[in-house]
Write a protein that holds these residues in place. Structure first.
Motif, PDB file in Angstrom:
ATOM      1  N   PRO A  32       0.810  -1.235   0.000  1.00  0.00           N
ATOM      2  CA  PRO A  32       0.000   0.000   0.000  1.00  0.00           C
ATOM      3  C   PRO A  32       0.840   1.281   0.000  1.00  0.00           C
ATOM      4  N   PHE A  33       2.096   1.166   0.405  1.00  0.00           N
ATOM      5  CA  PHE A  33       2.983   2.328   0.451  1.00  0.00           C
ATOM      6  C   PHE A  33       3.897   2.380  -0.777  1.00  0.00           C
ATOM      7  N   ASP A  34       3.700   1.437  -1.698  1.00  0.00           N
ATOM      8  CA  ASP A  34       4.532   1.331  -2.899  1.00  0.00           C
ATOM      9  C   ASP A  34       6.003   1.171  -2.515  1.00  0.00           C
ATOM     10  N   LEU A  35       6.246   0.309  -1.530  1.00  0.00           N
ATOM     11  CA  LEU A  35       7.596   0.041  -1.052  1.00  0.00           C
ATOM     12  C   LEU A  35       7.967  -1.421  -1.248  1.00  0.00           C
ATOM     13  N   THR A  36       9.194  -1.657  -1.635  1.00  0.00           N
ATOM     14  CA  THR A  36       9.752  -3.009  -1.616  1.00  0.00           C
ATOM     15  C   THR A  36      10.454  -3.201  -0.275  1.00  0.00           C
ATOM     16  N   THR A  69      22.594   2.282  -4.580  1.00  0.00           N
ATOM     17  CA  THR A  69      22.375   3.440  -5.447  1.00  0.00           C
ATOM     18  C   THR A  69      21.029   3.394  -6.166  1.00  0.00           C
ATOM     19  N   PRO A  70      20.654   2.280  -6.803  1.00  0.00           N
ATOM     20  CA  PRO A  70      19.327   2.254  -7.442  1.00  0.00           C
ATOM     21  C   PRO A  70      18.176   2.401  -6.445  1.00  0.00           C
ATOM     22  N   LEU A  71      18.332   1.851  -5.238  1.00  0.00           N
ATOM     23  CA  LEU A  71      17.289   1.985  -4.216  1.00  0.00           C
ATOM     24  C   LEU A  71      17.118   3.448  -3.820  1.00  0.00           C
ATOM     25  N   VAL A  72      18.227   4.129  -3.599  1.00  0.00           N
ATOM     26  CA  VAL A  72      18.182   5.533  -3.203  1.00  0.00           C
ATOM     27  C   VAL A  72      17.596   6.376  -4.338  1.00  0.00           C
ATOM     28  N   LYS A  73      17.990   6.086  -5.568  1.00  0.00           N
ATOM     29  CA  LYS A  73      17.447   6.836  -6.708  1.00  0.00           C
ATOM     30  C   LYS A  73      15.938   6.650  -6.814  1.00  0.00           C
ATOM     31  N   LYS A  74      15.468   5.436  -6.596  1.00  0.00           N
ATOM     32  CA  LYS A  74      14.029   5.163  -6.660  1.00  0.00           C
ATOM     33  C   LYS A  74      13.288   5.912  -5.555  1.00  0.00           C
ATOM     34  N   GLU A  76      14.282   8.572  -4.109  1.00  0.00           N
ATOM     35  CA  GLU A  76      14.369   9.996  -4.438  1.00  0.00           C
ATOM     36  C   GLU A  76      13.312  10.358  -5.481  1.00  0.00           C
ATOM     37  N   SER A  77      13.106   9.488  -6.459  1.00  0.00           N
ATOM     38  CA  SER A  77      12.093   9.765  -7.486  1.00  0.00           C
ATOM     39  C   SER A  77      10.678   9.775  -6.897  1.00  0.00           C
ATOM     40  N   LYS A  78      10.479   9.091  -5.778  1.00  0.00           N
ATOM     41  CA  LYS A  78       9.184   9.094  -5.094  1.00  0.00           C
ATOM     42  C   LYS A  78       9.026  10.314  -4.184  1.00  0.00           C
ATOM     43  N   GLY A  79      10.099  11.091  -4.050  1.00  0.00           N
ATOM     44  CA  GLY A  79      10.041  12.302  -3.246  1.00  0.00           C
ATOM     45  C   GLY A  79      10.271  12.095  -1.764  1.00  0.00           C
ATOM     46  N   TRP A  80      10.810  10.941  -1.374  1.00  0.00           N
ATOM     47  CA  TRP A  80      10.982  10.635   0.045  1.00  0.00           C
ATOM     48  C   TRP A  80      12.359  11.008   0.576  1.00  0.00           C
ATOM     49  N   LEU A  81      13.309  11.217  -0.305  1.00  0.00           N
ATOM     50  CA  LEU A  81      14.636  11.629   0.132  1.00  0.00           C
ATOM     51  C   LEU A  81      15.323  12.401  -0.975  1.00  0.00           C
ATOM     52  N   LYS A  82      16.440  13.019  -0.610  1.00  0.00           N
ATOM     53  CA  LYS A  82      17.258  13.757  -1.570  1.00  0.00           C
ATOM     54  C   LYS A  82      18.703  13.352  -1.376  1.00  0.00           C
ATOM     55  N   ARG A  83      19.438  13.342  -2.468  1.00  0.00           N
ATOM     56  CA  ARG A  83      20.890  13.160  -2.408  1.00  0.00           C
ATOM     57  C   ARG A  83      21.513  14.532  -2.624  1.00  0.00           C
ATOM     58  N   VAL A  99      10.430  16.080   3.921  1.00  0.00           N
ATOM     59  CA  VAL A  99       9.311  16.158   4.860  1.00  0.00           C
ATOM     60  C   VAL A  99       8.365  14.982   4.611  1.00  0.00           C
ATOM     61  N   THR A 100       8.116  14.688   3.351  1.00  0.00           N
ATOM     62  CA  THR A 100       7.238  13.569   2.991  1.00  0.00           C
ATOM     63  C   THR A 100       7.833  12.240   3.452  1.00  0.00           C
ATOM     64  N   GLY A 101       9.146  12.088   3.283  1.00  0.00           N
ATOM     65  CA  GLY A 101       9.823  10.870   3.721  1.00  0.00           C
ATOM     66  C   GLY A 101       9.766  10.685   5.227  1.00  0.00           C
TER      67      GLY A 101
END
Length: 149
Positions: A32-36, A69-74, A76-83, A99-101
């Motif tokens: 439901p959170f679109d998380l793996t 790296t791919p996990l963090v990029k994904k 980031e694309s969801k808006g939950w973190l920034k690099r 804030v959303t993350g």
């Protein structure tokens, strides 16, 4: 006469199959959170401490850079973190929750209790199992460090 233990008697298979079974329990809870599950692991580490380098995050999660790296990029694309580049060294990337993350932690908080309801081990046995699993991981890590010297 067989020279190896049967599959069901192999420690590696017992750990592998138990790990897969637990991760399968997480899937419907995280969906439901679109998380793996690996994304969840990254977020759990960041909820404990964010604004850390990718290297520190890799040490906490035990993910190598090719996985992390791919996990963090994904995420980031969801808006939950920034690099962000580190102020001290622009080559170092820091990982910072948005804030959303940060808010997602409250939404996902029900995952652990829901998972716990699905595992029949007592709290004491779960603590023992976790301690044994950590000990195996630490022993192997120490062996790898000795071998690389």
């Amino acid at each position: 006469m067989n020279k190896t233990l049967p599959l069901e008697d192999q420690l590696c298979f017992a750990l592998y199959s138990a790990s897969n079974a637990v991760v399968r329990l997480y899937r419907p809870l995280l969906q439901p959170f679109d998380l793996t599950y690996p994304q969840y692991v990254v977020l759990l580490a960041l909820w404990q401490q964010d604004d850390i380098s990718l290297g520190e995050l890799g040490s906490k999660t035990l993910f190598d850079s090719g996985t992390l790296t791919p996990l963090v990029k994904k995420l980031e694309s969801k808006g939950w973190l920034k690099r962000l580049a580190s102020a001290q060294d622009e080559r170092v990337k820091k990982v910072v929750l948005t804030v959303t993350g940060k808010a997602l932690e409250n939404e996902v908080a029900a995952v652990m209790p829901a998972l716990r309801c699905q595992i029949s081990l007592s709290n004491e046995r779960l603590i023992q199992l976790r301690a044994l699993a950590r000990q195996v991981q630490q022993d192997i890590q120490q062996l790898e460090q000795c071998a690389s010297r």
